[in-house]
Design an enzyme around this catalytic site. Structure first.
Site, PDB file in Angstrom:
ATOM      1  N   THR A 178      34.987  44.277  50.963  1.00  0.00           N
ATOM      2  CA  THR A 178      34.566  43.743  52.263  1.00  0.00           C
ATOM      3  C   THR A 178      33.061  43.509  52.257  1.00  0.00           C
ATOM      4  OG1 THR A 178      36.376  44.839  53.410  1.00  0.00           O
ATOM      5  CG2 THR A 178      34.464  44.247  54.753  1.00  0.00           C
ATOM      6  N   HIS A 210      39.345  50.502  44.665  1.00  0.00           N
ATOM      7  CA  HIS A 210      40.558  51.210  45.098  1.00  0.00           C
ATOM      8  C   HIS A 210      41.842  50.415  44.921  1.00  0.00           C
ATOM      9  CE1 HIS A 210      41.496  49.450  49.147  1.00  0.00           C
ATOM     10  NE2 HIS A 210      40.220  49.151  49.149  1.00  0.00           N
ATOM     11  N   THR A 265      20.213  53.942  48.031  1.00  0.00           N
ATOM     12  CA  THR A 265      20.258  54.696  46.770  1.00  0.00           C
ATOM     13  C   THR A 265      21.571  54.402  46.055  1.00  0.00           C
ATOM     14  OG1 THR A 265      18.981  56.452  47.791  1.00  0.00           O
ATOM     15  CG2 THR A 265      20.176  57.018  45.768  1.00  0.00           C
ATOM     16  N   CYS A 280      45.113  45.684  56.384  1.00  0.00           N
ATOM     17  CA  CYS A 280      43.967  45.478  57.286  1.00  0.00           C
ATOM     18  C   CYS A 280      44.389  44.792  58.570  1.00  0.00           C
ATOM     19  CB  CYS A 280      42.906  44.622  56.622  1.00  0.00           C
ATOM     20  SG  CYS A 280      42.553  45.129  54.979  1.00  0.00           S
TER      21      CYS A 280
HETATM   22  N1  PLP Z   1      39.887  41.064  49.740  1.00  0.00           N
HETATM   23  C1  PLP Z   1      41.197  41.208  49.516  1.00  0.00           C
HETATM   24  C2  PLP Z   1      41.972  40.052  48.966  1.00  0.00           C
HETATM   25  C3  PLP Z   1      41.828  42.427  49.794  1.00  0.00           C
HETATM   26  O1  PLP Z   1      43.139  42.567  49.572  1.00  0.00           O
HETATM   27  C4  PLP Z   1      41.052  43.505  50.314  1.00  0.00           C
HETATM   28  C5  PLP Z   1      41.680  44.808  50.635  1.00  0.00           C
HETATM   29  O2  PLP Z   1      42.622  44.918  51.360  1.00  0.00           O
HETATM   30  C6  PLP Z   1      39.693  43.296  50.540  1.00  0.00           C
HETATM   31  C7  PLP Z   1      39.149  42.066  50.241  1.00  0.00           C
HETATM   32  C8  PLP Z   1      38.830  44.380  51.106  1.00  0.00           C
HETATM   33  O3  PLP Z   1      38.554  45.362  50.144  1.00  0.00           O
HETATM   34  P1  PLP Z   1      37.875  46.744  50.542  1.00  0.00           P
HETATM   35  O4  PLP Z   1      38.963  47.606  51.086  1.00  0.00           O
HETATM   36  O5  PLP Z   1      37.313  47.279  49.253  1.00  0.00           O
HETATM   37  O6  PLP Z   1      36.797  46.485  51.533  1.00  0.00           O
END
Ligand code: PLP
Length: 372
Positions: free
Chosen positions: A70, A198, A234, A320
């Site tokens: 993100t 992750h 940092t 999300c």
């Molecule tokens: N982009 C995509 C295609 C994703 O599937 C995700 C996670 O669900 C993200 C971005 C966001 O990743 P993060 O959880 O590391 O912020």
């Protein structure tokens, strides 16, 4: 428990955790400090950067460490837009982006940037003729995810690059969060690439943006120089080290892991699902780790909850965006409300066993029976 939600996040690889713990306990110096412990922490980051560059064939890129994809997408899109708005304010993207990309684009639209969203074919693959037609003198960026997280739509980044490379004023960002560590990728077709730990059996809270050295950005997080002038704070050396471990281990025995996932996919699609008359496969673009299926007439959140009650974990939409049963992404692709309100995502891993898919399908049959 049966976990089949590997595209939302993955379990942590023990080797990655051990590497993180060791670095955290032993090499706790601030990488900006000039004493020995600081230098050791800085060396850990530099070694990790070399590993990531080697694995991803990214020698021409800076690796900018972030808190995840993100933040990396925010820096890639907002940071790029701000640094380049003297050349233009036009950005082209796809309808199948993650919310961390679309939210940045919506934010930029409010600031006066113009955003065009490409049309696609019936499988969700972007229209390259339209892409070329949309490119203007003030176009600065094309941002297209390599793999969509909900439907697994795979975009042909090489073909997109063939179009973009004719226009030297246009840069190319791809969110490769669902691709890196899942399939073989060629980052060199892009100027900016984002991913996160992750999704590849790493620790939550670390990701990266690969920046081709000619690309200018404005930081989103201002602060001290850290490892990059484009991201203050940092540097979290142990987390960064763990990201290097995650990407190294995920690509070990990769062909074998990929073959296993492909076999699981075919087993699920060709042998198990045909037994369920109301099942409909929404994802059809040729990647195997994301399987999107509608069970027509059964609401996605009812199915998900009933499976969860049985200890089986899948997702509705993406993690999300999961507060309602209706999937805008499936609606966009299929045009069908019926499919959109009944679609679930099963995401597979090299850790998945055939017997887990048997149990999943048996449970779905029971739930369908209970709800009919
Ligand atoms: N982009 C995509 C295609 C994703 O599937 C995700 C996670 O669900 C993200 C971005 C966001 O990743 P993060 O959880 O590391 O912020």
């Amino acid at each position: 428990m049966i976990y089949l939600d590997y595209s939302a996040t993955t379990p942590l690889n023990k080797e990655v955790l051990d590497a993180f713990n060791e670095a955290n306990l032993k090499i706790y110096g601030n990488p900006n400090s000039t004493h020995k412990l600081g230098i050791l922490a800085k060396e850990l980051i530099d070694e990790t950067t070399d590993i990531i560059k080697a694995i991803l064939n990214a020698s021409a890129y800076e690796v900018i460490y972030t808190s995840g994809a993100t933040e990396a997408n925010n820096l890639a899109i907002k940071g790029f837009a701000e640094a380049n708005n003297h050349r233009g304010k036009h950005i082209i993207s796809s309808p199948y982006e993650h919310s961390s990309v679309t939210s940045c684009l919506n934010y930029l639209a409010k600031l006066g940037y113009e955003i065009d969203i490409l049309g696609t074919d019936a499988n969700g693959v972007v229209d390259l003729v339209e892409l070329e037609e949309l490119i203007r003198e003030d176009t600065i960026l094309v941002s297209i995810a390599m793999i969509n997280s909900e439907l697994g739509i795979l975009q042909d980044l090489k073909a997109i690059k063939e179009v973009i490379k004719k226009y030297s004023h246009v840069s190319f960002h791809s969110d490769m969060t669902q691709a890196i560590g899942k399939i073989n990728v060629d980052v060199t077709v892009c100027d900016l690439v984002t991913f996160t730990g992750h999704k590849i059996y790493g620790i939550k809270g670390v990701g990266a943006l690969l920046r081709k050295e000619s690309i200018n950005l404005v930081p989103v997080i201002h602060g001290g120089k850290s490892t990059s002038v484009f991201r203050g704070g940092t540097p979290a050396a142990p987390l960064i080290y763990s990201l290097g471990k995650a990407i190294t281990t995920v690509y070990l025995d990769f062909d074998k892991k990929s073959k296993h996932i492909e076999e699981l996919y075919h087993y699920l699609i060709n042998e198990l699902l045909p037994d369920i008359a109301i099942s409909h496969l929404n994802s059809k673009s040729g990647i195997y780790h994301i399987v999107n299926i509608s069970f027509i007439g059964l609401k996605a959140n009812v199915l998900q909850k009933a499976l969860s009650d049985r200890g089986i974990y899948i997702s509705t939409q993406t993690a999300c965006n999961s507060d309602s049963s209706f999937s805008m992404t499936v609606k966009r692709l299929t045009g069908s409300d019926e499919l959109a309100e009944s679609s679930v995502r099963v995401s597979l891993s090299y850790l998945t066993k055939k017997s887990e898919l048997d149990e999943l399908v048996n449970a779905i049959k029971e739930i369908i029976h209970e709800n009919s």
